[in-house]
Scaffold this motif. Structure first.
Motif, short mmCIF file in Angstrom:
data_model
loop_
_atom_site.label_atom_id
_atom_site.label_comp_id
_atom_site.label_asym_id
_atom_site.label_seq_id
_atom_site.Cartn_x
_atom_site.Cartn_y
_atom_site.Cartn_z
N GLY A 56 13.43 36.02 -23.58
CA GLY A 56 12.97 37.06 -23.50
C GLY A 56 14.64 37.71 -24.16
N SER A 57 14.86 39.01 -24.97
CA SER A 57 16.07 39.52 -25.38
C SER A 57 16.59 38.20 -26.14
CB SER A 57 16.69 40.07 -24.21
OG SER A 57 16.01 41.03 -23.18
N TRP A 58 16.06 37.74 -27.34
CA TRP A 58 16.91 37.23 -27.91
C TRP A 58 18.01 37.39 -28.77
CZ3 TRP A 58 18.23 31.61 -27.27
CH2 TRP A 58 19.15 31.05 -28.09
N GLU A 59 17.77 38.71 -29.42
CA GLU A 59 18.55 39.33 -30.18
C GLU A 59 20.24 39.24 -29.28
OE1 GLU A 59 19.01 38.91 -33.67
OE2 GLU A 59 16.99 37.23 -33.59
N GLU A 60 19.86 39.94 -28.04
CA GLU A 60 20.50 40.64 -27.53
C GLU A 60 21.73 38.88 -27.14
OE1 GLU A 60 19.91 43.40 -24.33
OE2 GLU A 60 18.41 43.81 -25.51
N TRP A 61 20.93 38.01 -26.32
CA TRP A 61 21.36 36.86 -26.22
C TRP A 61 22.56 36.34 -27.57
CZ3 TRP A 61 22.40 34.62 -21.86
CH2 TRP A 61 21.47 34.64 -20.83
N GLU A 63 23.31 37.83 -30.00
CA GLU A 63 25.10 39.53 -29.99
C GLU A 63 25.95 38.83 -28.86
OE1 GLU A 63 27.36 41.72 -32.22
OE2 GLU A 63 25.68 40.50 -32.89
N ARG A 64 25.62 39.10 -28.25
CA ARG A 64 26.12 38.19 -26.39
C ARG A 64 27.40 36.77 -27.06
NH1 ARG A 64 24.37 37.95 -21.08
NH2 ARG A 64 26.56 37.72 -20.96
#
Length: 509
Positions: A56-61, A63-64
Motif C-alpha cells: 500500500g501507498s507504494w508511490e509515497e514510499w 517518493e520517500r
C-alpha cells in the motif's frame, strides 16, 4: 578449484559495442536462454507487483526513497566523511580509491600483509567491476565465490547474468553437470542434492580463508555500519569467520541514518524479489570487540569512485547514482527479457547497465553502443523504486554519441537525408511518393519480408508494412474534398427544396 578465480574474462576482452550484435544474435538463437530468463523475470516481476499491492501507498514510499537518495548524493562529500570517521571510530580502516587499479592494489596490499592465499567472497558486483578475481589469480591468490549462484558461474567460468540472480540462465541439469565435473561423482539434478553439495564444499573455504570479502548494500553514515542483504547465509559466514573482513563499496552506496535505511530496505526487497525483507539482513559495525564472541579481527572498507564522481553535478546523469541495485528494471525490460545479461558484455546489464556502463567507463565509442539496446518504452522508470528516469538518460546518451560524431558515416548520411526530407514540404511529398515505387521489388501481399540495407535487421524478426499508394495526407485531402462536395450538394438540394416549397405556398392563396 584451481583456476576458478579467473572468472569469464573472455567476455570482457571483447569490445562491448562491436560485439553487441553478435552476442544479441547468439542470445536470440538460444531458445533455452530466452525461456529461462523470461520465466524467472516474470516470477520476479509478479512478486514485485503483489508486494506493491500488499504494501500500500507504494508511490509515497517511492517518493520517500527518491528524496533520500537525492539528498544523499547531493551531499555525498559530507556523508562520505561522516561514514569514514565513524568506521574509524569503530576500529575499522577506510581506503578511498579513485580508480579500479587503485582498489585492486589496496586489496592486494592487505592480502600480502596477512600472507593470504585464499579469499572467501560474498556477492559483490563492485569486485566484478574491477575484475578482482583475475588480479588475485595472477598473484597466486585463490578467490572462491560463496554465493550459490556466483559459485555455479565460477565453475562454469561465466560472469553474472543478473544483478540479484546471477545464474538466472542455468537449470538444474546444467548445474548438476558442473557439480559432477567438480566432484568427480555423478550428481542428481535435484535442488536438495545440489544445495547439500555446495554447502559441504563451501564450508571448508569459510574456515580456511584468511580474508572474507563482501560488497555493501548500504553504508550508514551516522554509525559507520555496513548493511548486507542476502537470502543465503554465506554473507554472515564470510564476514565473521575469517580474521580479516574487506568490504568493497561504490562511493554512492550510503544512507544518512537508520531511519533512511528502513525506507530503502523496504523498497529494495519488495522491488527485487517481492519479499517483505530478505532472509538475512546484517548490520556490521567495526571489527570484533573484546566482548564479542565472533567477528573479524580487522575490518577494511574500500570506497571506490571509478567514474562515479564524474556524474556529480550533472543535471542529467547524477540521478544514476541513486540506484539501489534491485534489478527491477531488468525484470521489466523487453530487451533484457529476450537476450539476458551476458549480451551486454559488461558487469551491469539491463537498462541500468546500458546507462551506467558508458558513464563509469567514460567510453562512448564502445560502451555507448549499449544506449541503443532499449525500446525506450519507459517500463524501467515505472518499475524503479527510486524513480530514476533511465529512458531519458538513454536518449541523452544517444545524443552524446551523435554529438561526438561516433556514429557510422552511413548512419549520419541517412539522418541528414531524413532531416532534409522532413524539413521541406515539397521534398517530403516527393520522397513519400517515390517510396511507393521504390519498395515494390521488396514487397509482397502488402508486407516487406526482406528489407534492403539497414531494414534487413528489422525484417529478420518481423514484417514491415508497405507504404500504400495514397498517403494519409492524400487520403485526408480526398476526404476533405468529398466532404466539401457533399456539403455543396446538400446545400444545393436544400435551396431547391426551399424554392419548391415557396412556390407551392404561393399557389395556395
Amino acid at each position: 578449484m584451481s583456476g576458478h578465480g579467473n572468472q569469464a574474462e573472455m567476455m570482457q576482452e571483447e569490445p562491448i559495442g562491436s560485439g553487441l550484435k553478435r552476442r544479441t544474435e547468439e542470445a536470440l538463437n538460444n531458445p533455452f536462454l530466452r525461456k529461462a530468463v523470461a520465466f524467472t523475470t516474470d516470477k520476479l516481476r509478479s512478486g514485485r507487483l503483489q508486494a506493491m499491492e500488499d504494501f500500500g501507498s507504494w508511490e509515497e514510499w517511492r517518493e520517500r526513497g527518491r528524496a533520500i537518495r537525492e539528498h544523499t548524493i547531493r551531499h555525498l562529500d559530507f556523508y562520505l566523511n561522516q561514514f569514514a570517521e565513524n568506521v574509524v571510530k569503530a576500529g575499522g580502516h577506510v581506503h578511498f580509491c579513485r580508480e579500479a587499479g587503485e582498489a585492486v592494489n589496496t586489496f592486494l596490499d592487505i592480502a600480502k600483509r596477512h600472507n593470504t592465499k585464499l579469499v572467501a567472497k560474498g556477492k559483490s558486483m563492485v569486485s566484478e567491476e574491477i575484475h578482482l578475481n583475475r588480479h588475485l589469480n595472477e598473484e597466486g591468490i585463490e578467490a572462491i565465490e560463496t554465493d550459490l549462484g556466483e559459485y555455479i558461474l565460477q565453475l562454469a567460468k561465466e560472469t553474472p547474468s543478473h544483478l540479484i540472480i546471477p545464474a538466472i540462465h542455468k537449470n538444474k541439469e546444467q548445474i548438476a553437470d558442473l557439480f559432477t565435473e567438480d566432484s568427480g561423482e555423478q550428481m542428481a539434478p535435484e535442488t536438495s542434492t545440489l544445495a547439500a553439495y555446495a554447502r559441504q564444499k563451501l564450508r571448508q573455504y569459510f574456515l580456511e580463508a584468511g580474508i572474507g570479502l563482501t560488497g555493501c548494500n548500504f553504508g550508514v553514515a551516522e554509525s559507520g555500519s555496513i548493511t548486507l542483504v542476502s537470502n543465503e547465509g554465506n554473507g554472515r559466514m564470510v564476514s565473521t569467520i575469517p580474521k580479516v573482513h574487506v568490504v568493497i563499496m561504490g562511493m554512492e552506496r550510503l544512507v544518512p541514518t537508520f531511519e533512511d535505511l528502513e525506507v530503502v530496505l523496504n523498497l529494495l526487497a519488495r522491488s527485487a524479489t517481492g519479499q517483505k525483507l530478505t532472509v538475512y539482513t546484517s548490520l556490521l559495525t567495526g571489527p570484533r570487540g573484546a566482548e564479542d564472541l565472533d567477528g573479524p579481527e580487522e575490518l577494511h572498507v574500500i570506497v571506490l569512485d571509478n567514474g562515479r564522481s564524474a556524474q556529480l553535478g550533472d543535471p542529467i546523469f547524477q540521478e544514476v547514482l541513486h540506484c539501489i541495485r534491485c534489478a527491477a528494471c531488468l525484470n521489466v525490460c523487453p530487451v533484457y527479457r529476450h537476450i539476458g545479461g551476458h549480451t551486454y558484455g559488461s558487469v551491469y546489464s539491463g537498462p541500468i547497465g546500458a546507462v551506467l556502463t558508458p558513464l563509469l567507463k567514460q567510453d562512448m565509442k564502445e560502451a555507448g553502443q549499449l544506449a541503443y539496446a532499449s525500446s525506450l518504452c519507459g517500463a524501467c522508470y515505472e518499475a524503479c523504486p527510486v524513480k530514476i528516469p533511465l529512458h531519458d538518460m538513454l536518449v541523452h546518451l544517444r545524443y552524446r554519441k551523435v554529438r561526438l560524431k561516433m556514429t557510422s558515416l552511413p548512419e549520419r548520411l541517412a539522418f541528414r537525408t531524413f532531416q532534409t526530407a522532413f524539413g521541406n514540404v515539397k521534398v517530403y511529398r516527393m520522397a513519400t511518393k517515390a517510396a511507393y515505387y521504390l519498395q515494390k521489388p521488396f514487397g509482397q501481399n502488402g508486407m516487406i519480408r526482406r528489407g534492403p540495407g539497414p531494414l534487413a535487421g528489422w525484417t529478420k524478426s518481423r514484417f514491415f508494412p508497405m507504404k500504400p499508394r495514397l498517403s494519409f495526407r492524400d487520403r485526408w485531402q480526398t476526404l476533405q474534398n468529398e466532404l466539401k462536395s457533399s456539403d455543396r450538394k446538400k446545400g444545393q438540394a436544400a435551396e431547391q427544396d426551399q424554392s419548391h416549397n415557396g412556390k407551392g405556398e404561393r399557389g395556395t392563396y
